[in-house]
Motif scaffolding. Sequence first.
Motif, PDB file in Angstrom:
ATOM      1  N   ALA A  89      -2.630  -0.509  -6.923  1.00  0.00           N
ATOM      2  CA  ALA A  89      -2.141   0.551  -6.745  1.00  0.00           C
ATOM      3  C   ALA A  89      -2.226   1.431  -8.007  1.00  0.00           C
ATOM      4  O   ALA A  89      -2.092   0.838  -9.175  1.00  0.00           O
ATOM      5  CB  ALA A  89      -1.052   0.462  -6.352  1.00  0.00           C
ATOM      6  N   ASN A 140       1.087   4.994  -7.584  1.00  0.00           N
ATOM      7  CA  ASN A 140       1.642   4.830  -6.132  1.00  0.00           C
ATOM      8  C   ASN A 140       0.393   5.134  -4.848  1.00  0.00           C
ATOM      9  O   ASN A 140       0.804   5.185  -3.809  1.00  0.00           O
ATOM     10  CB  ASN A 140       2.594   5.961  -5.983  1.00  0.00           C
ATOM     11  CG  ASN A 140       3.973   5.429  -6.894  1.00  0.00           C
ATOM     12  OD1 ASN A 140       4.269   4.553  -6.912  1.00  0.00           O
ATOM     13  ND2 ASN A 140       4.405   6.682  -7.446  1.00  0.00           N
ATOM     14  N   GLU A 141      -0.895   5.075  -5.361  1.00  0.00           N
ATOM     15  CA  GLU A 141      -1.854   5.306  -4.254  1.00  0.00           C
ATOM     16  C   GLU A 141      -2.774   4.117  -4.290  1.00  0.00           C
ATOM     17  O   GLU A 141      -2.988   3.316  -5.389  1.00  0.00           O
ATOM     18  CB  GLU A 141      -2.678   6.567  -4.509  1.00  0.00           C
ATOM     19  CG  GLU A 141      -1.657   7.927  -4.422  1.00  0.00           C
ATOM     20  CD  GLU A 141      -1.513   8.198  -2.947  1.00  0.00           C
ATOM     21  OE1 GLU A 141      -1.709   7.441  -2.039  1.00  0.00           O
ATOM     22  OE2 GLU A 141      -0.643   9.387  -2.842  1.00  0.00           O
ATOM     23  N   TYR A 142      -3.297   3.665  -3.144  1.00  0.00           N
ATOM     24  CA  TYR A 142      -4.059   2.483  -3.052  1.00  0.00           C
ATOM     25  C   TYR A 142      -5.508   3.099  -3.739  1.00  0.00           C
ATOM     26  O   TYR A 142      -5.956   4.153  -3.550  1.00  0.00           O
ATOM     27  CB  TYR A 142      -4.570   2.106  -1.716  1.00  0.00           C
ATOM     28  CG  TYR A 142      -3.482   1.498  -0.978  1.00  0.00           C
ATOM     29  CD1 TYR A 142      -3.427   0.063  -1.198  1.00  0.00           C
ATOM     30  CD2 TYR A 142      -2.485   2.022  -0.263  1.00  0.00           C
ATOM     31  CE1 TYR A 142      -2.390  -0.659  -0.786  1.00  0.00           C
ATOM     32  CE2 TYR A 142      -1.679   1.234   0.273  1.00  0.00           C
ATOM     33  CZ  TYR A 142      -1.485  -0.035   0.425  1.00  0.00           C
ATOM     34  OH  TYR A 142      -0.400  -0.914   0.789  1.00  0.00           O
ATOM     35  N   GLU A 157       0.271   4.366 -13.904  1.00  0.00           N
ATOM     36  CA  GLU A 157       1.199   3.233 -13.176  1.00  0.00           C
ATOM     37  C   GLU A 157       0.354   2.325 -12.346  1.00  0.00           C
ATOM     38  O   GLU A 157      -0.181   2.862 -11.363  1.00  0.00           O
ATOM     39  CB  GLU A 157       2.425   4.123 -12.532  1.00  0.00           C
ATOM     40  CG  GLU A 157       3.418   2.824 -12.022  1.00  0.00           C
ATOM     41  CD  GLU A 157       4.534   3.601 -11.216  1.00  0.00           C
ATOM     42  OE1 GLU A 157       5.108   4.551 -11.964  1.00  0.00           O
ATOM     43  OE2 GLU A 157       4.983   3.304 -10.149  1.00  0.00           O
ATOM     44  N   ALA A 209      -0.354  -1.349 -10.225  1.00  0.00           N
ATOM     45  CA  ALA A 209       0.392  -2.587  -9.636  1.00  0.00           C
ATOM     46  C   ALA A 209      -0.731  -3.254  -9.036  1.00  0.00           C
ATOM     47  O   ALA A 209      -1.607  -2.811  -8.309  1.00  0.00           O
ATOM     48  CB  ALA A 209       1.519  -1.993  -8.773  1.00  0.00           C
ATOM     49  N   ILE A 261      -1.037  -5.326  -5.387  1.00  0.00           N
ATOM     50  CA  ILE A 261      -0.604  -5.045  -4.073  1.00  0.00           C
ATOM     51  C   ILE A 261      -1.089  -6.395  -3.289  1.00  0.00           C
ATOM     52  O   ILE A 261      -1.943  -6.201  -2.858  1.00  0.00           O
ATOM     53  CB  ILE A 261      -0.865  -3.699  -3.464  1.00  0.00           C
ATOM     54  CG1 ILE A 261      -0.609  -2.729  -4.204  1.00  0.00           C
ATOM     55  CG2 ILE A 261       0.062  -3.673  -2.201  1.00  0.00           C
ATOM     56  CD1 ILE A 261       0.919  -2.363  -4.786  1.00  0.00           C
ATOM     57  N   PRO A 262      -0.180  -7.263  -3.173  1.00  0.00           N
ATOM     58  CA  PRO A 262      -0.568  -8.447  -2.063  1.00  0.00           C
ATOM     59  C   PRO A 262      -0.178  -7.942  -0.733  1.00  0.00           C
ATOM     60  O   PRO A 262       0.290  -6.929  -0.467  1.00  0.00           O
ATOM     61  CB  PRO A 262       0.457  -9.583  -2.498  1.00  0.00           C
ATOM     62  CG  PRO A 262       1.573  -8.840  -3.184  1.00  0.00           C
ATOM     63  CD  PRO A 262       1.067  -7.571  -3.941  1.00  0.00           C
TER      64      PRO A 262
END
Lengths: 140, 80
Positions: B53, B56-58, B70, B72, B74-75
């Motif tokens: 991500a 906050n978006e895929y 930002e 991350a 995402i499992p």
Amino acid sequence: MTPHLEITDQPINVAAALAAVQTDAAGAVNAFIGTVRNQSGGRPVRRLHYESYDSMALTQLGHVVAQAYEKWPMLQEVAVVHRKGTLALGDVAVVVAVATPHRAESFAACQFIIDTLKQVVTIWKREEYEDGTEWVAAHP
Amino acid sequence: MSLKVSLFGITRDIVGTSVIELPAPAPATVGELLAEMRKQYPALGELRSCAVAVNNEYASLDQPLHTVDEIALIPPVAGG
């Protein structure tokens, strides 16, 4: 028509979620309530831990609800509340509530929102068993 | 350029921390980031899926990464 979207570490107040979608324009309110079950694939579950990436979860939830409004333009109000943290058996994990003029759209929109939430919203579930824990769906 | 990557759920368990900092020269794209993370932590490759991500978006594999993003891992999600 601003949806009520919330991720909380407090017990979910189902009545408050239903009240959030109350509108005189709706003849139907449909709610899905997800609760903590005592087994998973035949394995007894003692409790659950939900973890959330809050900012992304709320962003994605907003997308899901926006898609629902596109698919069902008559959709009036939407509320989605998801719990995080440690939950006991029987606790409410999620509530999806929608209000529409007629019932058919309320069932369809509510199902679409919970089904899509499960696919894209960044919340993870760890099940706790008698003999250990496991992140749900993590492995093939 | 360095990157900070937030980790959740099983990816945090695998890496052992909730934020990992990748020093310069950091991966330039989402695809390079995934490849680098899987190299350092082979258990990430055993997951059913692992998305990235950005803000906050895929993100798609060819999306470029920046220090201010930002980011991350995402499992597989399991809400509801």
